[in-house]
Design an enzyme around this catalytic site. Structure first.
Site, PDB file in Angstrom:
ATOM      1  N   LYS A 175     -10.802  -1.362  -1.983  1.00 61.35           N
ATOM      2  CA  LYS A 175     -10.438  -2.321  -0.814  1.00 61.35           C
ATOM      3  C   LYS A 175     -11.584  -1.955  -0.066  1.00 61.35           C
ATOM      4  CE  LYS A 175      -5.869  -1.056  -1.123  1.00 61.35           C
ATOM      5  NZ  LYS A 175      -4.510  -0.410  -0.676  1.00 61.35           N
TER       6      LYS A 175
ATOM      7  N   THR B  12       1.454  10.397   4.011  1.00 62.52           N
ATOM      8  CA  THR B  12       0.791  11.181   3.225  1.00 62.52           C
ATOM      9  C   THR B  12      -0.863  11.054   3.913  1.00 62.52           C
ATOM     10  OG1 THR B  12       0.496   9.373   1.677  1.00 62.52           O
ATOM     11  CG2 THR B  12       1.749  11.381   1.020  1.00 62.52           C
TER      12      THR B  12
ATOM     13  N   ASP C 258       0.898  -1.187  -0.063  1.00 70.79           N
ATOM     14  CA  ASP C 258      -0.073   0.055  -0.001  1.00 70.79           C
ATOM     15  C   ASP C 258       0.918   1.210  -0.142  1.00 70.79           C
ATOM     16  OD1 ASP C 258      -2.490   1.796   0.726  1.00 70.79           O
ATOM     17  OD2 ASP C 258      -1.587   1.697   2.428  1.00 70.79           O
ATOM     18  N   LEU C 259       0.561   2.479  -0.453  1.00 66.82           N
ATOM     19  CA  LEU C 259       1.156   3.589  -0.478  1.00 66.82           C
ATOM     20  C   LEU C 259       0.956   4.700   0.760  1.00 66.82           C
ATOM     21  CD1 LEU C 259       3.078   5.610  -2.021  1.00 66.82           C
ATOM     22  CD2 LEU C 259       1.130   6.260  -3.034  1.00 66.82           C
ATOM     23  N   ASP C 260      -0.331   4.990   1.020  1.00 62.23           N
ATOM     24  CA  ASP C 260      -0.405   6.058   1.836  1.00 62.23           C
ATOM     25  C   ASP C 260      -0.400   5.514   3.264  1.00 62.23           C
ATOM     26  OD1 ASP C 260      -1.163   8.280   0.102  1.00 62.23           O
ATOM     27  OD2 ASP C 260      -2.727   7.376  -0.432  1.00 62.23           O
TER      28      ASP C 260
ATOM     29  N   SER D  18      -1.960   0.673  -4.646  1.00 70.92           N
ATOM     30  CA  SER D  18      -2.574   1.956  -3.850  1.00 70.92           C
ATOM     31  C   SER D  18      -4.031   2.185  -4.410  1.00 70.92           C
ATOM     32  CB  SER D  18      -1.635   2.909  -3.773  1.00 70.92           C
ATOM     33  OG  SER D  18      -2.304   3.993  -3.351  1.00 70.92           O
ATOM     34  N   ALA D  19      -4.828   2.333  -3.674  1.00 72.38           N
ATOM     35  CA  ALA D  19      -6.151   2.974  -4.128  1.00 72.38           C
ATOM     36  C   ALA D  19      -6.008   4.514  -4.796  1.00 72.38           C
ATOM     37  CB  ALA D  19      -7.322   3.345  -2.963  1.00 72.38           C
TER      38      ALA D  19
ATOM     39  N   GLU E 127      -0.069  -3.300   4.523  1.00 68.48           N
ATOM     40  CA  GLU E 127      -1.084  -2.244   4.756  1.00 68.48           C
ATOM     41  C   GLU E 127      -1.049  -1.491   6.106  1.00 68.48           C
ATOM     42  OE1 GLU E 127      -3.587  -0.835   3.202  1.00 68.48           O
ATOM     43  OE2 GLU E 127      -3.636  -2.216   1.311  1.00 68.48           O
ATOM     44  N   ASP E 128      -1.689  -0.121   6.055  1.00 69.54           N
ATOM     45  CA  ASP E 128      -1.655   0.626   7.595  1.00 69.54           C
ATOM     46  C   ASP E 128      -3.121   0.553   7.674  1.00 69.54           C
ATOM     47  OD1 ASP E 128      -2.320   2.265   5.423  1.00 69.54           O
ATOM     48  OD2 ASP E 128      -2.112   3.847   6.899  1.00 69.54           O
TER      49      ASP E 128
ATOM     50  N   LYS F  26      -9.371   5.553   5.395  1.00 69.62           N
ATOM     51  CA  LYS F  26      -8.079   4.968   4.975  1.00 69.62           C
ATOM     52  C   LYS F  26      -8.114   3.771   3.845  1.00 69.62           C
ATOM     53  CE  LYS F  26      -5.272   6.919   8.504  1.00 69.62           C
ATOM     54  NZ  LYS F  26      -4.154   6.544   9.844  1.00 69.62           N
TER      55      LYS F  26
END
Ligand code: BG6
Ligand code: MG
Length: 221
Positions: free
Chosen positions: A145, A15, A7-9, A114-115, A169-170, A43
């Site tokens: 997601k 971010t 995942d990115l954010d 990432s979404a 993932e966070d 999120k």
């Protein structure tokens, strides 16, 4: 274990707080108050679905036309892009660069799920584009997601089976997406919130390959 899908954010870059500030501003313009606790539910959720959730939260669902919704989503994204305009290497979360190095050294492949439609732009800003073999385009997916689609698409783009992949993932929706894809799920953050993950690190700084490989092996023996 052949690949790690990120995942990115909130995992690669710090971010998530900018998404929150931008949504909070848009919500305020509409007379809706959102707090950090509500933001947790956004999120991992796409831009349009996040907007929908905010409007439901403010009892304003079904009030706006498709055109108006698009204007709101664009407005949020403009604020967000302004907030991330000065993003650089220093915004990479702790331990991520070292972990990406560790994966590359071990010949473990790296993908992004990432979404965010801003994913490629953000990786570029962080100087990390070269590290990612493939990036899923979230705009082509049927379901966001917590549906598994984005993780399954990442595995397909790598030419791997889900069982060969681990996701990081966070957010709870993201962990649920990884689990639904039948991949090993690694979470970064709060142990209670993310209890559905196969393994939880309290911080990105603690991500380590040996532990993750152990979790993967335990899941596959
Ligand atoms: C996810 C974020 O990674 O991307 C969400 O966790 C965000 O907060 C979603 O809404 C979509 O991002 P973007 O950049 O396409 O609006
Ligand atoms: Mg995230």
């Amino acid at each position: 274990m052949k690949a790690v899908i990120f995942d990115l954010d909130g995992v690669i870059a710090d971010t998530a707080r900018f998404h929150f500030i931008a949504w909070q501003q848009l919500a305020a313009d509409l007379g809706i108050v959102i707090d950090e606790a509500f933001n947790e539910e956004l999120k991992g959720i796409s831009r349009s679905e996040s907007l929908e959730r905010i409007l439901i939260h403010g009892n304003q669902s079904d009030r706006y036309s498709e055109g108006e919704l698009a204007v709101f989503a664009n407005k949020k994204n403009e604020v967000y892009l302004e907030l991330i305009s000065s993003l650089s290497e220093k915004d990479i979360l702790p331990g991520i660069t070292a972990f990406l190095d560790e994966l590359a050294t071990a010949d473990i492949r790296i993908a992004l799920a990432s979404a965010s439609r801003n994913g490629p732009f953000i990786l570029d800003k962080l100087g990390l584009s070269d590290r990612f073999e493939t990036i899923v385009d979230p705009s082509g997916l049927k379901a966001g997601k917590p549906a598994p689609d984005i993780y399954l698409a990442a595995a397909a783009q790598l030419g791997l089976n889900a069982g060969d992949c681990v996701g990081v993932e966070d957010a709870l929706a993201g962990v649920q997406a990884i689990n639904a894809a039948n991949m090993v799920s690694i979470a970064v953050g709060d142990a209670q919130e993310l209890a559905e993950a196969d393994h939880i690190f309290s911080s990105t700084a603690l991500l380590d390959l040996e532990t993750i490989q152990g979790v993967w092996e335990a899941a596959h023996h």
